[in-house]
Structure formats: structure tokens, C-alpha cells
Design a protein around this motif. Sequence first.
Motif, PDB file in Angstrom:
ATOM      1  N   GLU A   1      -5.479 -11.425  -4.224  1.00 55.05           N
ATOM      2  CA  GLU A   1      -5.238 -10.702  -2.974  1.00 55.05           C
ATOM      3  C   GLU A   1      -4.410  -9.441  -3.221  1.00 55.05           C
ATOM      4  OE1 GLU A   1      -5.838 -15.057  -2.259  1.00 55.05           O
ATOM      5  OE2 GLU A   1      -4.566 -13.868  -3.587  1.00 55.05           O
ATOM      6  N   GLY A   2      -3.343  -9.581  -4.001  1.00 58.46           N
ATOM      7  CA  GLY A   2      -2.512  -8.431  -4.326  1.00 58.46           C
ATOM      8  C   GLY A   2      -3.263  -7.399  -5.148  1.00 58.46           C
ATOM      9  N   MET A   3      -4.087  -7.854  -6.076  1.00 58.77           N
ATOM     10  CA  MET A   3      -4.893  -6.934  -6.897  1.00 58.77           C
ATOM     11  C   MET A   3      -5.861  -6.153  -6.021  1.00 58.77           C
ATOM     12  SD  MET A   3      -5.266  -6.002 -10.084  1.00 58.77           S
ATOM     13  CE  MET A   3      -6.447  -5.260 -11.224  1.00 58.77           C
ATOM     14  N   ASN A   4      -6.445  -6.838  -5.059  1.00 61.40           N
ATOM     15  CA  ASN A   4      -7.335  -6.171  -4.121  1.00 61.40           C
ATOM     16  C   ASN A   4      -6.601  -5.080  -3.350  1.00 61.40           C
ATOM     17  OD1 ASN A   4      -8.183  -6.044  -1.096  1.00 61.40           O
ATOM     18  ND2 ASN A   4     -10.042  -6.758  -2.100  1.00 61.40           N
ATOM     19  N   ILE A   5      -5.440  -5.421  -2.803  1.00 56.45           N
ATOM     20  CA  ILE A   5      -4.688  -4.487  -1.961  1.00 56.45           C
ATOM     21  C   ILE A   5      -4.220  -3.277  -2.764  1.00 56.45           C
ATOM     22  CG2 ILE A   5      -2.517  -4.202  -0.684  1.00 56.45           C
ATOM     23  CD1 ILE A   5      -2.941  -7.153   0.261  1.00 56.45           C
ATOM     24  N   VAL A   6      -3.569  -3.528  -3.904  1.00 56.02           N
ATOM     25  CA  VAL A   6      -2.957  -2.444  -4.679  1.00 56.02           C
ATOM     26  C   VAL A   6      -4.018  -1.619  -5.406  1.00 56.02           C
ATOM     27  CG1 VAL A   6      -1.460  -1.956  -6.647  1.00 56.02           C
ATOM     28  CG2 VAL A   6      -0.721  -3.576  -4.905  1.00 56.02           C
ATOM     29  N   ASN A   7      -4.914  -2.271  -6.108  1.00 54.56           N
ATOM     30  CA  ASN A   7      -5.925  -1.532  -6.862  1.00 54.56           C
ATOM     31  C   ASN A   7      -6.809  -0.711  -5.942  1.00 54.56           C
ATOM     32  OD1 ASN A   7      -7.635  -1.117  -9.445  1.00 54.56           O
ATOM     33  ND2 ASN A   7      -9.111  -1.907  -7.972  1.00 54.56           N
ATOM     34  N   ASN A   8      -7.270  -1.314  -4.850  1.00 50.12           N
ATOM     35  CA  ASN A   8      -8.192  -0.593  -3.978  1.00 50.12           C
ATOM     36  C   ASN A   8      -7.519   0.567  -3.253  1.00 50.12           C
ATOM     37  OD1 ASN A   8      -9.883  -2.580  -4.863  1.00 50.12           O
ATOM     38  ND2 ASN A   8     -10.418  -3.377  -2.854  1.00 50.12           N
TER      39      ASN A   8
ATOM     40  N   MET B   1      -5.079   2.282  -4.493  1.00 49.87           N
ATOM     41  CA  MET B   1      -4.919   3.301  -5.527  1.00 49.87           C
ATOM     42  C   MET B   1      -6.239   4.025  -5.777  1.00 49.87           C
ATOM     43  SD  MET B   1      -3.257   3.036  -9.348  1.00 49.87           S
ATOM     44  CE  MET B   1      -4.373   1.772  -9.957  1.00 49.87           C
ATOM     45  N   GLN B   2      -7.338   3.289  -5.878  1.00 52.34           N
ATOM     46  CA  GLN B   2      -8.627   3.918  -6.155  1.00 52.34           C
ATOM     47  C   GLN B   2      -9.080   4.795  -4.993  1.00 52.34           C
ATOM     48  OE1 GLN B   2      -9.827   3.955  -9.099  1.00 52.34           O
ATOM     49  NE2 GLN B   2      -8.412   2.419  -9.914  1.00 52.34           N
ATOM     50  N   ARG B   3      -8.830   4.360  -3.764  1.00 52.07           N
ATOM     51  CA  ARG B   3      -9.182   5.188  -2.607  1.00 52.07           C
ATOM     52  C   ARG B   3      -8.388   6.485  -2.600  1.00 52.07           C
ATOM     53  NH1 ARG B   3      -9.482  -0.065   0.184  1.00 52.07           N
ATOM     54  NH2 ARG B   3      -7.244   0.089   0.586  1.00 52.07           N
ATOM     55  N   ALA B   4      -7.095   6.366  -2.884  1.00 52.11           N
ATOM     56  CA  ALA B   4      -6.241   7.563  -2.900  1.00 52.11           C
ATOM     57  C   ALA B   4      -6.673   8.523  -4.003  1.00 52.11           C
ATOM     58  CB  ALA B   4      -4.779   7.164  -3.081  1.00 52.11           C
TER      59      ALA B   4
ATOM     60  N   ARG C   1       0.832  -1.204   0.000  1.00 53.57           N
ATOM     61  CA  ARG C   1       0.000   0.000   0.000  1.00 53.57           C
ATOM     62  C   ARG C   1       0.869   1.258   0.000  1.00 53.57           C
ATOM     63  NH1 ARG C   1      -3.832  -0.660   4.958  1.00 53.57           N
ATOM     64  NH2 ARG C   1      -4.586   1.370   4.233  1.00 53.57           N
ATOM     65  N   THR C   2       1.972   1.226   0.722  1.00 57.18           N
ATOM     66  CA  THR C   2       2.886   2.369   0.692  1.00 57.18           C
ATOM     67  C   THR C   2       3.408   2.601  -0.713  1.00 57.18           C
ATOM     68  OG1 THR C   2       3.561   1.948   2.980  1.00 57.18           O
ATOM     69  CG2 THR C   2       5.017   3.321   1.647  1.00 57.18           C
ATOM     70  N   CYS C   3       3.760   1.520  -1.404  1.00 56.62           N
ATOM     71  CA  CYS C   3       4.314   1.639  -2.753  1.00 56.62           C
ATOM     72  C   CYS C   3       3.311   2.254  -3.732  1.00 56.62           C
ATOM     73  CB  CYS C   3       4.791   0.286  -3.260  1.00 56.62           C
ATOM     74  SG  CYS C   3       6.333  -0.273  -2.488  1.00 56.62           S
ATOM     75  N   VAL C   4       2.031   2.032  -3.501  1.00 52.92           N
ATOM     76  CA  VAL C   4       1.009   2.674  -4.334  1.00 52.92           C
ATOM     77  C   VAL C   4       1.159   4.187  -4.279  1.00 52.92           C
ATOM     78  CG1 VAL C   4      -1.469   3.118  -4.563  1.00 52.92           C
ATOM     79  CG2 VAL C   4      -0.650   0.783  -4.187  1.00 52.92           C
ATOM     80  N   HIS C   5       1.361   4.723  -3.089  1.00 53.95           N
ATOM     81  CA  HIS C   5       1.477   6.169  -2.923  1.00 53.95           C
ATOM     82  C   HIS C   5       2.752   6.713  -3.569  1.00 53.95           C
ATOM     83  CE1 HIS C   5      -2.012   6.855  -0.254  1.00 53.95           C
ATOM     84  NE2 HIS C   5      -1.827   5.578   0.033  1.00 53.95           N
TER      85      HIS C   5
END
Length: 423
Positions: free
Chosen positions: A393-400, A402-405, A369-373
Motif C-alpha cells: 500500500e505504501g509503495m503504491n502511494i509513494v511510488n505512484n 512520485m511517478q506522476r509528479a 504524498r506530500t513528503c514525496v514532493h
Amino acid sequence: MKITRAMFVRGLSSFYFDDQAAIKGGARQDGFMYVGNVHTPGFSTIRQAGECVSVLLELENGCVAVGDCAAVQYSGAGGRDPLFLAETYISFLDKHLRPLLEGRAVEDFVANARYFDAIEFDGKPLHTAIRYGVSQALLDAAALAGGMLKTEVICDAYGLPVRAEPIPLFGQSGDDRYAAVDKMILKGVNALPHGLINNVPDKLGYKGEKLQEYLRWLVSRIGTLRASPDYFPDLHIDVYGTVGLIFDHDPVRIADYLAGLEQIAKPFNLYIEGPVDAGEKDKQMHELGEIKAQLTRIGAGVRIVADEWCNTYQDIVDFTDAQCCHMVQIKTPDLGSIHNIVESVLYCNKNGMEAYQGGTCNETDISARTCVHLALAARPVRMLVKPGMGFDEGMNIVNNEMQRAIATLRYRQETSRLNLAAA
């Protein structure tokens, strides 16, 4: 805002540590395990459970910032730091880093990150995993103290525009390279499948025929399953140096083979990561450069990606300056402090190198999640879906994340626009 207490907690990462040298040397797979002798120092078995250490920083306002110390699946390979085992490092962190963290002001993230990235003990820098996790926690602390998103902290620190736009995502399949592709197509990932072609007899073939067969299936499968004819993901396959093994590191033969793969991959763009592993950095740049030059001579459009021996910010600068490849993987845990990731992407963007902000399946939800930012601020060409090898699982974590941010950034931008208009 200061740190009042630092704590270090043992945890599990999302995959396993694997002895790459033993696997490339022919270790036999037995179920999920590998059978054979270890080759890389620090390993007790060829595959062993991945570990992490969570860094918790309590702030004066009661908020707790978090970062995870994590290392890549293939630790100790390709010039990387050795195996990162929590038991080895927690007492060290408590003794040596806790006093340096407690009482520290958190507002200047980059200064803090550079400080911990540079300090040495017994003449050696901190393990990359430690610098990775501590800097994540410091970024989170700066964001919590300033009431900002982590990507806003990075944009502010580096004078970057805040862009509420997504980064293309790259899915990794692990050994489940068929079923995972179906999942990636259904969820519309931008690049796929990674493929984990890390073994000659079972995955590449002694003439490269098994990868050719897989690529034909991949192209057909996308055509069959895609919901729209406009879905054109990039094909990105990591071969872990095995192509160099079967063609004796001959750049002409390697380039001809890769050009043949490009024809099979049409109409999709093809990226081949790690076609060779030359065993050390200068040789790696030289061999990749020869392959790239030969691809240019024969008019091939397949793009090669550097991974092995491209582990630090300076390595990325050197590979970029040499223009020995088309894309570099910025393997996030290998760079230590996360400010190096940002600066690596920015250097690539400025100097005509495609930047792939990667990482490893062996990370955690916190580091992913940090890497998304970081990516939303620095803008690499693509970002790895992580952690784990299950894709979903990874798609959920990274995509979501990113979309929230992105939604938050757009709301803030619109609110700011309306406030200005009202004034």
C-alpha cells in the motif's frame, strides 16, 4: 488567494501507536496485541489505534487544500512529543488555530509555515503533529493558488533546480520481515527491509545471533528472487538500540559485531539504524561517535544511522556537525512544520551527511504524498515507503505519486523547451 474556511476532521492513521519502552522492556506479544503494563505516559494499552486530524482549508476559488496531523508509531519515546489523540486536540484547533488560518493569504508558503511552527500557547509550541498537518495544508493551498505542483512550490521558495528524477525508495517490513522481503524484491525497491528488530530475545538474540541468521537469509533471498543480477538494494536494518543492550554500550564490542554483520551482508551495502539508545541527546551523539570511530579504526564499511534523539531541525544540524554517524533519519512528523524537513535535507546535503527522509508507518496517504514532493525538491539519499506496515500500500502511494509528479514535470519542461524553440 485567501483561506475562507478552516475545518478539522478526526481520522485514522495507517498503523498504531506503540509503547516502545514497554516493548523493549519485554512485553509479550499476543496475536497482534501486546500484554503487559504501559511504561510511557498517555498510553492506555501498549498498542492502540493510530489517529490523525485532517486539516481542510477552503480557498476563495473553491478549492480545498488538505493536510494530515499525524504522529509517529513510538510517540513519547526518544524525546518525542506525547501521544497525539484527536479528541484531545480538535476543540483546541477549532478555538485557537481556525481564527489564525481564516483570512490568511496562502501564496508565501514558507512564511506561513514558519509562523505556525513558531507560535506558542501557554508558553509551549504546538504539538509536532499539528505543525506537521497544518503546514501540509498550507503547502497544498500555495500549490492550488499558483497552479503548481507542491514540489515546484518548494523549489521556487528555496531557489532549487526542478529535477524530474526519482528518489530511491526504502521499504519497511514491520514484523512480517520474511514475506515482505519477497514483495520488496519483486517490486525492486532500492533499500530494504527495515526489519523492526526492536526486541532482544525474539528478534536480535542475546548474542546477536538471530539478526545474523536473518541477514544470511536476506542475502540469499535477494540472490534467489531478483529478476536481474544488476539489482543491488542497500540493506537497511533498524535495531532500536537493542545492539547496545546486549553489548553493554561498549563501542568496541558493538563495532566488532556490526563489522561481522557487514561481512554477512556482502555484496550488499549495510546500514544499521539506531545501534544504541543512550537515553538523551548528548550521550547519543557521543556513543554513536565512538562506534563510528571504532568502525573506522577497524576498516569496516558498515554505516550507522541516527534516529532516536535526532528529532528536530536543530538536532539534525547538531548530529551532522558532530559527524557522529553516517546517515540521519529525518523522521518527518517529529520535525513539526514540513519546511524543517526541506531545510534538514538541504543542510545534510551541504555538510557531508547522508539524509534519509523517513517518517512512520503511522502516517496517512496525504502526509506520505506530500513528503514525496518535499523529497523531489530537496533530494535526500533515500525516502521511506509509507504509510502502513503492509509495504504494498505504501509503495503504491509513494511510488505512484512520485511517478506522476515526474511525468508532469517532464511534460512541463518539454513544453517550455518547445515554446522557447518556437519563439
